[in-house]
Motif scaffolding. Structure first.
Motif, PDB file in Angstrom:
ATOM      1  N   CYS A 430     -25.893  25.372  92.800  1.00 43.18           N
ATOM      2  CA  CYS A 430     -25.717  23.952  92.487  1.00 43.18           C
ATOM      3  C   CYS A 430     -25.843  23.059  93.717  1.00 43.18           C
ATOM      4  O   CYS A 430     -25.898  21.833  93.601  1.00 43.18           O
ATOM      5  CB  CYS A 430     -24.340  23.740  91.854  1.00 43.18           C
ATOM      6  SG  CYS A 430     -22.987  24.089  93.020  1.00 43.18           S
ATOM      7  N   CYS A 435     -19.579  26.918  96.750  1.00 43.68           N
ATOM      8  CA  CYS A 435     -20.091  27.978  95.878  1.00 43.68           C
ATOM      9  C   CYS A 435     -20.765  29.074  96.707  1.00 43.68           C
ATOM     10  O   CYS A 435     -20.564  30.270  96.485  1.00 43.68           O
ATOM     11  CB  CYS A 435     -21.083  27.409  94.862  1.00 43.68           C
ATOM     12  SG  CYS A 435     -20.271  26.484  93.539  1.00 43.68           S
ATOM     13  N   CYS A 461     -25.886  27.631  88.425  1.00 43.91           N
ATOM     14  CA  CYS A 461     -25.307  28.103  89.691  1.00 43.91           C
ATOM     15  C   CYS A 461     -24.608  29.440  89.462  1.00 43.91           C
ATOM     16  O   CYS A 461     -23.808  29.578  88.527  1.00 43.91           O
ATOM     17  CB  CYS A 461     -24.312  27.083  90.233  1.00 43.91           C
ATOM     18  SG  CYS A 461     -23.447  27.638  91.726  1.00 43.91           S
ATOM     19  N   CYS A 464     -20.497  28.537  89.993  1.00 43.08           N
ATOM     20  CA  CYS A 464     -19.755  27.625  89.111  1.00 43.08           C
ATOM     21  C   CYS A 464     -20.398  27.452  87.740  1.00 43.08           C
ATOM     22  O   CYS A 464     -19.800  26.874  86.833  1.00 43.08           O
ATOM     23  CB  CYS A 464     -19.582  26.266  89.779  1.00 43.08           C
ATOM     24  SG  CYS A 464     -21.134  25.371  90.012  1.00 43.08           S
TER      25      CYS A 464
HETATM   26 ZN   LIG Z   1     -21.969  25.897  92.153  1.00 43.68          ZN
END
Ligand SMILES: [Zn+2]
Ligand SMILES: [Zn+2]
Lengths: 478, 478
Positions: A430, A435, A461, A464
């Motif tokens: 993302c 992340c 992603c 997430c």
């Molecule tokens: Zn992410």
């Protein structure tokens, strides 16, 4: 399970030592490059120099010692490099007033000088490369791949604007890709680094990434668009055609002796090195077999073949020592010599010799009158074959069907159970540093690059699950 | 009196800066080698590498940092070098347990490694060369000639016995002589150094010595027979065929970027550099003259000549910038470009061009159809002419008729009165260090070497008048 699969690092270190490529020294993390290791570097240098010069670059040499105050001028740069710097604090019996760093890279020294060299648009572009030793005092070292002192080339260019500088950045990345694929037979993915993996002080970093035989990644070359960051830090301005003062846009790009390590880790096997013909110190070895000493015609013929290969610029060796053929076969296999030609009395009677390529397959009988042509042909096909085989291996170990962190963890576990490498995975991201970091903390998989030509596009992603901004290679890396 | 005669050092520094060969940096005694300076070095490297490899040597690379304890193993060596060493005392935020010197030369590191690499007579000879940066923190520096950091090659070989090692020492000196004379067009005297001028740790040092245009000497290359001194210090032993342990005999030999300075100081003139064609970054410049922009046939012809020269591997440049021809002539003379070819409308009508060699003489009209051949011819004759002219200059300034210290003093005074260089003098020497030192203290003339082929033999010591043991070159030196 073979040694290579069992403990790849041990296999690597054993192999490069037995094959006489390097030696350890008493200085922490500093190795000696022995002739067979160094010559691989010389072939890389020759090819890089040819390409650099073809594209208008020239070599120069800058001081190795960099005043501490220079580093402080670009804050990201000093933050990135200061933990790894060795310092000269005394010289000729006196304490220095200012500490001098052993260069980890030369943007600062070169920035300082360019501010003097560049006055007008007429002075641009500046297209300079340097071959040099550099220092990064790392905690964990591995010969060729990560050493306290290493050899590299670093290009440093200055341009009128962003467009031209970005074009240069891409051009040099493309040259790296071509040299690494064509000369070293190592397939790479070119792409953009994520911000967390950027060069300290760069606006954008691009890399080529290669997969080793244990599935880990090596960053084989990087090219940076530095924007006006170093220009501002070192006041590198030029007068435009319109008589305005403007900051130049700079780039830097580098490849290093870690390419030597990569070529071993990509092509080597249980028997030792497997060297692509174009960088092999010895490309062909001629070995007399059977009762050859009683039969002078054998050495006469081999001398003839030797002379002909030599005259064609092929790096050939004729081994007429007293060792047994079996001993010699092993030795040259260990050293990764691409092609071996054996000639014994029976072969001679049949007007043939036996040829064997290092990367496997059977011995082939070749007509003696065509031996040289057959060898030349084999060197070329082997060069291509190694690249194709490495590409197949890489693609087989590149996974595009892993969508979540849980799937990645399971994939890693399954790989461990099956005693295979988890390889690389292509996943969505993302764009959030957190992340990226979470994946790293949980799996030791880091982002390699955002490939220009990914084999697939990933929409969510991996961490997430939000919409992905980028499709990224994740892997464990050297 | 010209600038060059008036203040040679100023002329030298002005010239190399204006010609864009180097730049000063804020690090004491460390210069930046700009592309036109560095390229001279690249041509030297190519030729040296060719000769080294032809004689069985291979390149390698050794660590730059040398533990303090290594130096202490050979007492002459540490005494000679310790006053000039820079030291790394901290790295990655920690104080080192042992100081690490920036190498001034690599006998110690290499000695340490060779003791491991060499086990048996089968491992000998070891014939290795290294291209590297080295450091000597000198008080007085002069760009290229004497800098805190410089680039060089250092050969390090190991042999079964004295005879073979001495043969190697002489072979490499001979290669240096040939390269310096043939490539750089600098005539040299080869000979033996006196004990006081020996390399720190050598049994015998041999050198090639060149005369600069101010009459001073430059030691252009050295080759050392090290006996078993380093072998004993680092325990480099081998097992003979007779199964005995014996120390190897080692050699080392080096040439450095001071050769760049030498080529400027030997050939340069009031107008700037004069570069021997074989090392000139640009060998030929093509310049359109007269109203050439209105006459496209001129650039067409020059493009054609450019392409033909290029295809023959000649380093050619075509300057079609807006600067005036006069400006261009000056610029390329300053940069020492060996051959210039001018083409204007009137020349074209006459099917000719004007060619001029950098080292003087008139412009010559050459037939356009033979322009390329004429240029090739001129590059070759100029290369030879420069060597011959330098030899004539050297011989005119080499004095063989000075027998006593008083005569030498008078010669120096007379030279000063006449505003000419005192040059070199060939004199007898009894072999006593004190006599050598006295001459030095009184005149600043030091022994350069005991030439293998002196132009005369001198029978009495210049200082004490006793029978001479050696006929020696004395000179002021860089
Ligand atoms: Zn992410
Ligand atoms: Zn005397």
């Amino acid at each position: 399970m073979s040694n290579q699969q069992n403990d790849f690092t041990k296999w690597y270190i054993d192999t490069i030592q037995k094959a006489d490529l390097m030696d350890y020294t008493p200085v922490r993390g500093c190795i000696a490059f022995k002739p067979d290791g160094y010559e691989i570097w010389e072939h890389i240098q020759d090819e890089m120099n040819r390409r650099f010069k073809e594209t208008g670059h020239r070599n120069a040499y800058f001081p190795m010692l960099i005043p501490e105050s220079f580093f402080e001028k670009e804050k990201d740069h000093i933050e990135g490099f200061s933990p790894e710097l060795p310092w000269v604090t005394e010289a000729a019996g006196e304490k220095l007033e200012e500490r001098l760093a052993l260069r980890p890279t030369s943007e600062t020294m070169i920035g300082h000088l360019y501010s003097d060299w560049i006055k007008s648009y007429r002075d641009l572009p500046v297209l300079i490369n340097q071959w040099a030793n550099v220092f990064r005092w790392e905690k964990k070292t591995l010969p060729f791949i990560r050493t306290s002192e290493f050899l590299w080339q670093e290009g440093h260019t200055a341009h009128v604007d962003e467009e031209e500088a970005r074009h240069e950045t891409m051009q040099m990345l493309e040259i790296y890709k071509e040299v690494v694929e064509e000369l070293l037979a190592i397939p790479v993915y070119d792409g953009q680094k994520t911000p967390s993996e950027r060069f300290a002080g760069a606006v954008d970093t691009f890399s080529i990434e290669a997969m080793m035989k244990d599935g880990k990644a090596v960053q084989a070359g990087t090219s940076h668009y530095l924007g006006t960051k170093f220009a501002e830090a070192f006041d590198i301005k030029y007068l435009t055609k319109e008589n305005k003062h403007q900051f130049v846009h700079t780039t830097s790009w580098g490849t290093s002796t870690r390419l030597i390590g990569s070529v071993i880790m990509v092509h080597g096997d249980e028997q030792g090195l497997v060297l692509p013909p174009r960088v092999a110190p010895t490309q062909v070895v001629l070995i007399p077999v059977g009762p050859w000493k009683k039969n002078p015609a054998i050495m006469e013929k081999l001398d003839e073949i030797y002379a002909e290969l030599k005259s064609k610029g092929i790096r050939v060796r004729l081994d007429d020592s007293d060792q047994s053929p079996g001993f010699k076969f092993n030795e040259y296999e260990l050293k990764g010599v691409p092609v071996r030609l054996e000639l014994g009395p029976r072969d001679l009677d049949n007007n043939q010799a036996l040829m064997k390529a290092r990367d496997g397959g059977e011995k082939v009988a070749v007509d003696l009158t065509e031996a040289v042509a057959s060898i030349e042909q084999e060197l070329q096909t082997m060069q291509k074959r190694l690249l194709e085989n490495a590409r197949t291996f890489r693609d087989e170990n590149s996974h595009t069907n892993i969508d979540t962190l849980d799937e990645l963890k399971k994939h890693i576990e399954d790989s461990a159970t099956n005693e295979v490498t988890p390889g690389w995975i292509l996943a969505g991201w993302c764009g959030d540093d957190a992340c990226e970091e979470h994946v790293k903390d949980e799996t030791k998989f880091t982002t390699r690059n955002i490939p220009f030509n990914p084999p697939a596009e990933k929409s969510a992603c991996i961490n997430c699950g939000n919409e992905s901004k980028h499709t990224v290679w994740f892997a464990r890396a050297y």
